[in-house]
Scaffold this active site. Structure first.
Site, PDB file in Angstrom:
ATOM      1  CD  GLU A   1      -3.082  -1.056   2.157  1.00 40.49           C
ATOM      2  OE1 GLU A   1      -3.013  -0.199   3.059  1.00 40.49           O
ATOM      3  OE2 GLU A   1      -4.034  -1.855   2.053  1.00 40.49           O
TER       4      GLU A   1
ATOM      5  CD  GLU B   1      -3.915  -5.815   3.111  1.00 42.22           C
ATOM      6  OE1 GLU B   1      -4.796  -4.996   3.487  1.00 42.22           O
ATOM      7  OE2 GLU B   1      -2.719  -5.702   3.391  1.00 42.22           O
TER       8      GLU B   1
END
Ligand code: BGC
Length: 367
Positions: A189, A307
């Site tokens: 991320e 995710e």
């Protein structure tokens, strides 16, 4: 895609503000369960003595990832145990027996390395990661290791560039002879000041570092702006790089998946948000995942939904319906996936009762 942008913006302060919310678990779990058995696993790990083939097929590698689970809140906490999760050998056995084919192991290397050149990674921590990787590979679970929560890099990319690359040099060297079931994910991320443009430059440099010692390793590359699907259009991977899986994260509707999350300011206001699979709710998921899949088709890259998950404060019926729908939809789009996460706040396993949360497990692995 506007929805995704908005939703990921809500996450800007989240991880920085994260607090250990299941602290008592750590007191229960930490004592005495650091493994003494890594030597045994080293003995049976099929480490390659010959160099890996120059190219594994990333599409085949992605199928190998298949259905996976994140071992979150363990090695990605400032110190393992701080967030209530200490990995145990039995977790890998349970995960394998439940029918998963891979684990993603988030790792906060930046908390365990020197801050001056050569930025040496703490050997004790390295050995602990070895142990976790061996646990996975010896059980025939593919393993993705990443660089997770490198906050300083997000806040000041220029000042942390050399250190980030030095971390990868050490990690790549250490695992260069490991089997192809081990994949490297360059960075979890990217966000903040690590803009999409800077990320494109940095990922290219990291790839060069990794390729110097691991010409045949499959790498996993995520998008900027918190790993969102909407940032795929800004992602640039060197065309010559032909052994990469592209990863995105999915937490939409964010007000549903992150209701009451302690690390997301204002999220208590979303408590009670449901997801019942109405035609509109399903259409939104289908549209978002199809956008990712279409990007993959156009760019000829396999997609890993690295995710997705809904926090435990949402009602279990909604969580189950959403989890099942996202997983099946990802599979219909030929994506591999890894649920966030195993045994913490989003968890599908209760580490105190030592039992699966059956509705969630069956939502993920129905048969
Ligand atoms: C972060 C976790 C967080 C999860 C859901 C992950 O990428 O690393 O800390 O709990 O996203 O917000």
């Amino acid at each position: 895609m506007i929805g995704i942008n908005l939703n990921f913006n809500f996450r800007v302060n989240d991880v920085l503000n994260k607090r250990p919310f299941f602290l008592f678990f750590s007191i229960v779990l930490v004592a005495g369960i650091f493994p003494a058995c890594s030597r045994n696993f080293k003995a049976v790990l099929p480490v390659q003595s010959t160099p890996q083939p120059n190219h594994s097929d990333p599409f085949q590698q992605n199928r190998r990832l298949g259905r996976g689970i994140n071992l979150g809140n363990a090695l990605d906490a400032p110190h393992e145990g701080d967030w209530g999760v200490v990995l145990q050998a039995d977790y890998f056995r349970l995960i394998k027996d439940a029918g998963f084919s891979s684990v993603r192991i988030p790792i906060r290397w930046s908390a365990h390395a020197g801050t001056n050149p050569p930025y040496t990674i703490d050997p004790v921590f390295f050995a602990r990661v070895d142990w976790a990787v061996h646990q996975a590979l010896t059980r025939n679970l593919a393993a993705v290791i990443d660089v997770h929560h490198y906050q300083e890099l997000m806040q000041n990319p220029a000042a942390n560039r050399a250190r980030f690359l030095a971390l990868w040099k050490q990690i790549a060297n250490r695992y260069k002879n490991y089997p192809s079931g081990l994949l490297f994910e360059i960075l979890n991320e990217p966000n903040g000041r690590l803009t999409p443009e800077l990320w494109n430059g940095l990922l290219k440099e990291a790839l060069a570092v990794i390729r110097a010692s691991n010409p045949g390793r499959t790498v996993v590359i995520g998008t900027a702006e918190w790993g969102g699907i909407s940032a795929l259009n800004k992602l640039q991977i060197p065309p010559a790089e032909q052994n990469a899986v592209v990863t995105v994260h999915y937490y939409n509707p964010f007000h549903f998946t992150h209701q009451g999350a302690e690390w997301v300011a204002g999220s208590d206001a979303w408590l009670g948000t449901t997801w019942r699979g109405t035609p509109e709710e399903k259409t939104a998921v289908i549209r978002d995942l199809d956008h990712a899949a279409e990007w993959g088709r156009v760019h000829n890259r396999p997609i890993f939904l690295g995710e997705f998950g809904a926090y435990h404060k949402a009602d279990i019926v909604s969580r189950t319906l959403w989890t099942r729908f996202v997983a099946r939809q990802a599979e219909a789009e030929n994506m591999s996936w890894a649920y966030w996460e195993f045994c913490s706040g989003f968890g599908i396993y209760d580490p105190v009762k030592k039992e699966w949360r059956a509705p969630l497990l069956y939502a993920l692995i129905p048969e």
